[in-house]
Design a protein around this motif. Sequence first.
Motif, PDB file in Angstrom:
ATOM      1  N   GLU A 203     -18.155  54.217  10.836  1.00 39.60           N
ATOM      2  CA  GLU A 203     -16.966  55.025  11.108  1.00 39.60           C
ATOM      3  C   GLU A 203     -16.265  54.466  12.335  1.00 39.60           C
ATOM      4  N   ASP A 204     -14.941  54.273  12.265  1.00 40.13           N
ATOM      5  CA  ASP A 204     -14.212  53.705  13.398  1.00 40.13           C
ATOM      6  C   ASP A 204     -13.761  54.748  14.413  1.00 40.13           C
ATOM      7  N   ASP A 205     -13.733  56.012  14.062  1.00 42.13           N
ATOM      8  CA  ASP A 205     -13.271  57.062  14.976  1.00 42.13           C
ATOM      9  C   ASP A 205     -14.459  57.612  15.772  1.00 42.13           C
ATOM     10  N   SER A 206     -14.412  57.446  17.091  1.00 40.34           N
ATOM     11  CA  SER A 206     -15.553  57.843  17.927  1.00 40.34           C
ATOM     12  C   SER A 206     -15.810  59.351  17.897  1.00 40.34           C
ATOM     13  N   ASP A 207     -14.755  60.170  17.763  1.00 43.76           N
ATOM     14  CA  ASP A 207     -14.954  61.620  17.681  1.00 43.76           C
ATOM     15  C   ASP A 207     -15.711  61.993  16.407  1.00 43.76           C
TER      16      ASP A 207
ATOM     17  N   SER B   1     -19.158  50.842  14.296  1.00 48.66           N
ATOM     18  CA  SER B   1     -17.748  51.207  14.419  1.00 48.66           C
ATOM     19  C   SER B   1     -16.817  50.425  13.501  1.00 48.66           C
TER      20      SER B   1
END
Length: 91
Positions: free
Chosen positions: A8-12, A33
């Motif tokens: 997943e590239d979105d850290s949240d 990421s």
Amino acid sequence: MLRVFHIEDDSDIQEITKLALEFTGEFEVTQASSGDEALSRMDAAQIDVLLIDVMMPGMSGETLLSKIRELPQFKNTPAIFMTARSHASEV
């Protein structure tokens, strides 16, 4: 304990997913990421299930899964796609 490899590239979203899965006590979560990062770590990873974001910069989730399937040890590893898209036309 089920070992999940989450790409997943979105850290949240990474943080929320990891917290939610590990809170149950039934999952051990490893994260990457990007598709390239995931592929570079596949050989060393112990994976029971893949959890892949559909839309990532550089490499889509579908493309990533195709590349993962080329690795014999992951040919039959279950994969689940995640997406923030919610409109029927987008899905």
